[in-house]
Design a protein around this motif. Structure first.
Motif, PDB file in Angstrom:
ATOM      1  N   GLY A 155       0.881  -1.142   0.065  1.00 18.66           N
ATOM      2  CA  GLY A 155      -0.061   0.048   0.064  1.00 18.66           C
ATOM      3  C   GLY A 155       0.833   1.366  -0.032  1.00 18.66           C
ATOM      4  N   CYS A 156       1.976   1.195   0.935  1.00 19.84           N
ATOM      5  CA  CYS A 156       2.781   2.322   0.699  1.00 19.84           C
ATOM      6  C   CYS A 156       3.585   2.629  -0.667  1.00 19.84           C
ATOM      7  CB  CYS A 156       3.962   2.077   2.011  1.00 19.84           C
ATOM      8  SG  CYS A 156       3.260   2.179   3.490  1.00 19.84           S
ATOM      9  N   VAL A 157       3.995   1.523  -1.260  1.00 25.91           N
ATOM     10  CA  VAL A 157       4.462   1.600  -2.602  1.00 25.91           C
ATOM     11  C   VAL A 157       3.443   2.037  -3.567  1.00 25.91           C
ATOM     12  CG1 VAL A 157       5.257   0.114  -4.800  1.00 25.91           C
ATOM     13  CG2 VAL A 157       6.018  -0.326  -2.491  1.00 25.91           C
ATOM     14  N   LEU A 158       2.317   1.694  -3.487  1.00 29.18           N
ATOM     15  CA  LEU A 158       1.266   2.189  -4.619  1.00 29.18           C
ATOM     16  C   LEU A 158       0.944   3.846  -4.246  1.00 29.18           C
ATOM     17  CD1 LEU A 158      -1.280  -1.012  -4.624  1.00 29.18           C
ATOM     18  CD2 LEU A 158       0.582  -0.035  -6.323  1.00 29.18           C
ATOM     19  N   ASP A 159       1.020   4.108  -2.900  1.00 28.77           N
ATOM     20  CA  ASP A 159       0.507   5.532  -2.554  1.00 28.77           C
ATOM     21  C   ASP A 159       1.675   6.411  -3.246  1.00 28.77           C
ATOM     22  OD1 ASP A 159      -1.474   4.978  -0.792  1.00 28.77           O
ATOM     23  OD2 ASP A 159       0.157   4.977   1.154  1.00 28.77           O
ATOM     24  N   VAL A 160       2.789   6.119  -3.534  1.00 29.24           N
ATOM     25  CA  VAL A 160       3.931   6.888  -4.260  1.00 29.24           C
ATOM     26  C   VAL A 160       3.709   6.955  -5.724  1.00 29.24           C
ATOM     27  CG1 VAL A 160       6.398   7.041  -4.509  1.00 29.24           C
ATOM     28  CG2 VAL A 160       5.725   6.504  -2.329  1.00 29.24           C
ATOM     29  N   VAL A 161       3.489   5.570  -6.069  1.00 27.78           N
ATOM     30  CA  VAL A 161       2.859   5.422  -7.641  1.00 27.78           C
ATOM     31  C   VAL A 161       1.928   6.520  -8.131  1.00 27.78           C
ATOM     32  CG1 VAL A 161       2.188   3.834  -9.665  1.00 27.78           C
ATOM     33  CG2 VAL A 161       3.820   2.967  -7.722  1.00 27.78           C
ATOM     34  N   ARG A 162       0.948   6.545  -7.102  1.00 23.26           N
ATOM     35  CA  ARG A 162      -0.340   7.365  -7.389  1.00 23.26           C
ATOM     36  C   ARG A 162      -0.056   8.796  -7.407  1.00 23.26           C
ATOM     37  NH1 ARG A 162      -3.623   6.693  -2.689  1.00 23.26           N
ATOM     38  NH2 ARG A 162      -2.214   8.304  -1.922  1.00 23.26           N
ATOM     39  N   GLY A 180      -4.168  -6.446  -6.842  1.00 19.19           N
ATOM     40  CA  GLY A 180      -5.480  -6.062  -7.794  1.00 19.19           C
ATOM     41  C   GLY A 180      -6.570  -5.185  -6.569  1.00 19.19           C
ATOM     42  N   THR A 181      -6.687  -5.763  -5.400  1.00 22.03           N
ATOM     43  CA  THR A 181      -7.539  -4.931  -4.505  1.00 22.03           C
ATOM     44  C   THR A 181      -6.971  -3.760  -4.197  1.00 22.03           C
ATOM     45  OG1 THR A 181      -8.036  -7.265  -3.527  1.00 22.03           O
ATOM     46  CG2 THR A 181      -8.654  -5.176  -2.286  1.00 22.03           C
ATOM     47  N   LEU A 182      -5.538  -3.597  -3.554  1.00 19.48           N
ATOM     48  CA  LEU A 182      -5.235  -2.361  -3.288  1.00 19.48           C
ATOM     49  C   LEU A 182      -5.041  -1.155  -4.264  1.00 19.48           C
ATOM     50  CD1 LEU A 182      -2.083  -3.547  -0.850  1.00 19.48           C
ATOM     51  CD2 LEU A 182      -4.133  -2.162  -0.271  1.00 19.48           C
ATOM     52  N   ALA A 183      -4.530  -1.822  -5.747  1.00 22.42           N
ATOM     53  CA  ALA A 183      -4.643  -0.636  -6.494  1.00 22.42           C
ATOM     54  C   ALA A 183      -6.092  -0.128  -7.047  1.00 22.42           C
ATOM     55  CB  ALA A 183      -4.140  -1.300  -7.917  1.00 22.42           C
ATOM     56  N   GLY A 184      -6.884  -0.862  -6.981  1.00 24.61           N
ATOM     57  CA  GLY A 184      -8.502  -0.334  -7.006  1.00 24.61           C
ATOM     58  C   GLY A 184      -8.829   0.662  -6.026  1.00 24.61           C
ATOM     59  N   GLY A 187      -6.900   3.865  -6.648  1.00 17.83           N
ATOM     60  CA  GLY A 187      -7.043   4.494  -7.882  1.00 17.83           C
ATOM     61  C   GLY A 187      -5.794   4.340  -8.649  1.00 17.83           C
ATOM     62  N   VAL A 188      -4.894   3.565  -8.579  1.00 18.19           N
ATOM     63  CA  VAL A 188      -3.738   3.435  -9.321  1.00 18.19           C
ATOM     64  C   VAL A 188      -3.964   2.338 -10.402  1.00 18.19           C
ATOM     65  CG1 VAL A 188      -1.135   2.520  -9.135  1.00 18.19           C
ATOM     66  CG2 VAL A 188      -2.390   3.479  -7.256  1.00 18.19           C
ATOM     67  N   PRO A 189      -3.722   3.043 -11.652  1.00 17.78           N
ATOM     68  CA  PRO A 189      -3.837   2.044 -12.796  1.00 17.78           C
ATOM     69  C   PRO A 189      -2.961   0.905 -12.887  1.00 17.78           C
ATOM     70  CG  PRO A 189      -3.567   4.400 -13.463  1.00 17.78           C
ATOM     71  CD  PRO A 189      -3.210   4.135 -11.862  1.00 17.78           C
ATOM     72  N   LEU A 190      -3.685  -0.195 -13.267  1.00 16.82           N
ATOM     73  CA  LEU A 190      -2.840  -1.581 -12.903  1.00 16.82           C
ATOM     74  C   LEU A 190      -2.783  -2.520 -13.925  1.00 16.82           C
ATOM     75  CD1 LEU A 190      -1.498  -3.907 -10.763  1.00 16.82           C
ATOM     76  CD2 LEU A 190      -4.019  -4.453 -10.190  1.00 16.82           C
ATOM     77  N   LEU A 191      -1.976  -2.990 -14.322  1.00 12.05           N
ATOM     78  CA  LEU A 191      -1.777  -4.205 -15.506  1.00 12.05           C
ATOM     79  C   LEU A 191      -1.263  -5.439 -14.497  1.00 12.05           C
ATOM     80  CD1 LEU A 191      -0.507  -2.357 -18.324  1.00 12.05           C
ATOM     81  CD2 LEU A 191      -2.875  -2.779 -18.056  1.00 12.05           C
TER      82      LEU A 191
END
Length: 265
Positions: A155-162, A180-184, A187-191
């Motif tokens: 979650g901390c990683v995705l916060d910075v990416v966002r 998948g759950t956390l990115a959704g 609001g981080v675009p995920l592939l």
């Protein structure tokens, strides 16, 4: 936080093999041609492990198709390879070292995000990576099965990416990824990776895996395939991409960057 130093390119090779073998069981199933019903088929190819001038670097950058170069942020030739990829018209993302459930911790490399880090420590790692690869349009995980299963750290990683406005690509090194759950939620675009392309010696294996990725794209509308520079794939993977890309394009496959693919979802 002090960065650990790589214990040599040989260790990087080992961790690539471990990740590939672990994730090989998770690869998407072959899609028969009879099931191909989608008119537009987009294929995003990511080439991991730029950053140390691994075998096939020049051959990959010479490819006449769009692809995304995933650059190790704290390696010996990070700045050089990232600049070369950008100059060649390729998209660049950060191939972020993350703690793995398998192998020795030092195999992951410098500046790795690890479980048990505070949010501030994770942010420090991520900010350092973005500073090292300022061209980055996003991030994917180098190894990282442990982090991908840990909601707090991930979650901390995705916060910075966002905050950076980028896309995150889950390399799918574990079936228990929380991405998948956390990115959704964030609001981080995920592939997510569908196929690993590489083989160390068998050209036919790479051809089969690229065909598998193309079939998935035809069936579902899109697919993500990951290859590598270095001995795990390198020159051989670049050769197969160069030879098969024109044929696949004639069949309706459109090669795209991860940003383009994420933006179309």
């Amino acid at each position: 936080m002090k960065k650990k130093k790589y214990l040599g390119i040989g260790l990087l090779f080992v961790c690539c093999f471990l990740a590939g073998r672990t994730a090989g069981k998770l690869q998407a199933a072959f899609v028969p041609a009879a099931q191909m019903t989608v008119e537009e088929a987009k294929l995003a190819v990511i080439i991991d492990d730029f950053g140390y001038n691994g075998a096939g670097t020049a051959e990959m950058l010479a490819l006449d198709i769009p692809f995304t170069a995933a650059v190790l942020p704290f390696s010996s030739h990070t700045a050089e390879n990232a600049a070369q990829a950008k100059a060649a018209g390729k998209e660049v993302i950060i191939h972020m070292p993350m703690e793995s459930l398998t192998g020795k911790p030092e195999w992951v490399g410098d500046g790795a995000v690890c479980r048990g880090m505070s949010a501030a420590e994770v942010r420090q790692c991520m900010e350092a990576a973005y500073s090292a690869v300022p061209q980055a349009a996003g991030v994917n995980n180098h190894m990282g099965s442990a982090v991908m299963e840990d909601a707090n750290t991930l979650g901390c990683v995705l916060d910075v990416v966002r905050e950076k406005g980028g896309v995150f690509v889950d390399s799918v090194t574990t079936a228990e990824s929380k991405c998948g759950t956390l990115a959704g939620e964030k609001g981080v675009p995920l592939l997510e990776r569908d196929v690993f392309l590489d083989s160390t010696t068998e050209k036919s294996v790479v051809e089969e895996r690229l065909r598998e990725a193309a079939n998935i794209a035809k069936a579902k509308g899109s697919a993500v395939a990951i290859g590598h520079v270095g001995p795990e794939g390198g020159v051989l993977t670049a050769q197969v991409l160069a030879e098969m890309a024109p044929e696949l394009e004639k069949e309706g496959i459109r090669f795209v960057t991860v940003s383009e693919l994420a933006g179309s979802h």
